[in-house]
Design a protein around this motif. Structure first.
Motif, short mmCIF file in Angstrom:
data_model
loop_
_atom_site.label_atom_id
_atom_site.label_comp_id
_atom_site.label_asym_id
_atom_site.label_seq_id
_atom_site.Cartn_x
_atom_site.Cartn_y
_atom_site.Cartn_z
N GLU A 55 37.13 43.80 49.24
CA GLU A 55 36.83 42.39 49.51
C GLU A 55 36.16 41.73 48.30
OE1 GLU A 55 36.87 39.04 52.04
OE2 GLU A 55 37.75 41.00 52.37
N LEU A 56 35.27 42.44 47.63
CA LEU A 56 34.56 41.89 46.48
C LEU A 56 35.39 41.89 45.20
CD1 LEU A 56 31.00 43.43 46.94
CD2 LEU A 56 31.63 41.03 47.16
N PHE A 57 36.11 42.99 44.96
CA PHE A 57 36.78 43.18 43.67
C PHE A 57 38.29 42.98 43.71
CE2 PHE A 57 32.78 45.42 43.35
CZ PHE A 57 32.32 44.97 42.15
N GLY A 58 38.88 42.95 44.88
CA GLY A 58 40.32 42.76 44.99
C GLY A 58 41.07 44.07 44.84
N GLN A 59 42.39 43.95 44.90
CA GLN A 59 43.24 45.14 44.85
C GLN A 59 44.51 44.84 44.09
OE1 GLN A 59 44.15 46.70 48.72
NE2 GLN A 59 45.49 48.28 47.94
N ARG A 60 44.94 45.82 43.32
CA ARG A 60 46.21 45.74 42.60
C ARG A 60 46.90 47.08 42.76
NH1 ARG A 60 44.61 44.03 37.71
NH2 ARG A 60 45.09 41.90 38.23
N SER A 61 48.14 47.06 43.19
CA SER A 61 48.88 48.31 43.31
C SER A 61 50.24 48.15 42.66
CB SER A 61 49.03 48.73 44.77
OG SER A 61 49.91 47.86 45.45
N VAL A 62 50.84 49.26 42.32
CA VAL A 62 52.16 49.22 41.68
C VAL A 62 53.23 48.79 42.65
CG1 VAL A 62 52.21 50.66 39.61
CG2 VAL A 62 51.86 51.72 41.80
N SER A 63 52.98 48.96 43.93
CA SER A 63 54.01 48.64 44.92
C SER A 63 54.10 47.15 45.22
CB SER A 63 53.74 49.40 46.23
OG SER A 63 52.54 48.92 46.82
N GLY A 64 53.11 46.37 44.79
CA GLY A 64 53.12 44.94 45.09
C GLY A 64 52.87 44.65 46.56
N ALA A 65 52.02 45.46 47.18
CA ALA A 65 51.73 45.32 48.61
C ALA A 65 51.18 43.94 48.93
CB ALA A 65 50.73 46.39 49.04
N ALA A 66 51.37 43.54 50.18
CA ALA A 66 50.92 42.22 50.62
C ALA A 66 49.41 42.08 50.52
CB ALA A 66 51.39 41.97 52.04
N SER A 67 48.70 43.21 50.55
CA SER A 67 47.24 43.15 50.49
C SER A 67 46.72 42.97 49.07
CB SER A 67 46.63 44.41 51.11
OG SER A 67 47.05 45.55 50.38
N ASP A 68 47.61 43.01 48.08
CA ASP A 68 47.19 42.81 46.70
C ASP A 68 46.63 41.40 46.52
OD1 ASP A 68 48.08 45.29 46.11
OD2 ASP A 68 49.59 44.68 44.68
N GLY A 69 45.62 41.30 45.68
CA GLY A 69 45.11 39.97 45.39
C GLY A 69 43.70 40.02 44.86
N PRO A 70 43.20 38.87 44.47
CA PRO A 70 41.85 38.81 43.91
C PRO A 70 40.80 39.03 44.99
CG PRO A 70 42.70 36.61 44.19
CD PRO A 70 43.82 37.56 44.53
N GLY A 71 39.65 39.50 44.56
CA GLY A 71 38.52 39.64 45.46
C GLY A 71 37.66 38.39 45.41
N LEU A 72 36.58 38.42 46.16
CA LEU A 72 35.69 37.27 46.23
C LEU A 72 35.09 36.91 44.88
CD1 LEU A 72 33.85 38.07 49.58
CD2 LEU A 72 35.61 36.33 49.17
N LEU A 73 34.82 37.92 44.04
CA LEU A 73 34.25 37.62 42.73
C LEU A 73 35.21 36.81 41.87
CD1 LEU A 73 32.57 41.08 42.08
CD2 LEU A 73 31.40 38.92 42.52
N GLU A 74 36.49 37.16 41.89
CA GLU A 74 37.48 36.38 41.13
C GLU A 74 37.67 35.00 41.74
OE1 GLU A 74 41.25 38.05 39.48
OE2 GLU A 74 40.56 39.83 40.57
N GLU A 75 37.69 34.93 43.06
CA GLU A 75 37.90 33.65 43.72
C GLU A 75 36.74 32.69 43.49
OE1 GLU A 75 38.83 34.38 47.82
OE2 GLU A 75 40.83 35.13 47.34
N ALA A 76 35.55 33.23 43.24
CA ALA A 76 34.38 32.38 43.00
C ALA A 76 34.28 31.93 41.55
CB ALA A 76 33.11 33.14 43.39
N HIS A 77 35.23 32.31 40.71
CA HIS A 77 35.20 31.93 39.29
C HIS A 77 34.99 30.42 39.16
CE1 HIS A 77 36.15 32.03 35.03
NE2 HIS A 77 37.00 31.04 35.23
N GLY A 78 33.98 30.06 38.38
CA GLY A 78 33.67 28.64 38.19
C GLY A 78 32.79 28.06 39.27
N GLY A 79 32.36 28.89 40.22
CA GLY A 79 31.56 28.39 41.33
C GLY A 79 30.44 29.34 41.69
N THR A 80 30.09 29.35 42.97
CA THR A 80 28.97 30.14 43.47
C THR A 80 29.45 31.04 44.60
OG1 THR A 80 27.45 28.35 42.94
CG2 THR A 80 26.66 30.00 44.49
N LEU A 81 28.95 32.28 44.60
CA LEU A 81 29.23 33.23 45.68
C LEU A 81 27.91 33.62 46.31
CD1 LEU A 81 31.21 35.10 47.22
CD2 LEU A 81 30.80 36.81 45.44
N PHE A 82 27.82 33.55 47.63
CA PHE A 82 26.61 33.94 48.36
C PHE A 82 26.86 35.26 49.05
CE2 PHE A 82 24.27 34.03 52.42
CZ PHE A 82 22.98 34.08 51.92
#
Length: 90
Positions: free
Chosen positions: A11-38
């Motif tokens: 949830e915090l760091f995200g996931q990347r896999s070689v299979s391109g699974a649907a759960s791949d994606g950025p975590g909360l830290l990446e999504e908060a880029h340019g903003g604030t995370l509580f």
């Protein structure tokens, strides 16, 4: 505490896999880029996850689970805890 360490790490760091699974994606830290995370109850994080979070903040980059190039992040992190942190450190 209801979320396991592995799930919280994804949830915090995200996931990347070689299979391109649907759960791949950025975590909360990446999504908060340019903003604030509580983060509430930061003292409840395991020491290993606290260390990884600290390293990400110091280096201003996160690496998703599964590898890949690190993503640069610029964010403000606000944390809270009901624990007596001074007593926890002692």
């Amino acid at each position: 505490s209801a979320v396991g360490e592995a799930a919280l790490e994804l949830e915090l760091f995200g996931q990347r896999s070689v299979s391109g699974a649907a759960s791949d994606g950025p975590g909360l830290l990446e999504e908060a880029h340019g903003g604030t995370l509580f983060l509430d109850e930061v003292a409840a994080l395991t020491p290993a996850l606290q260390a990884r979070l600290l390293r990400a903040l110091q280096e201003r980059q996160v690496r998703r689970a599964g590898g890949g190039a690190p993503a640069l992040v610029d964010l403000r992190l606000v944390v809270a805890s009901t624990a007596d942190l001074a007593a926890e450190v002692a």
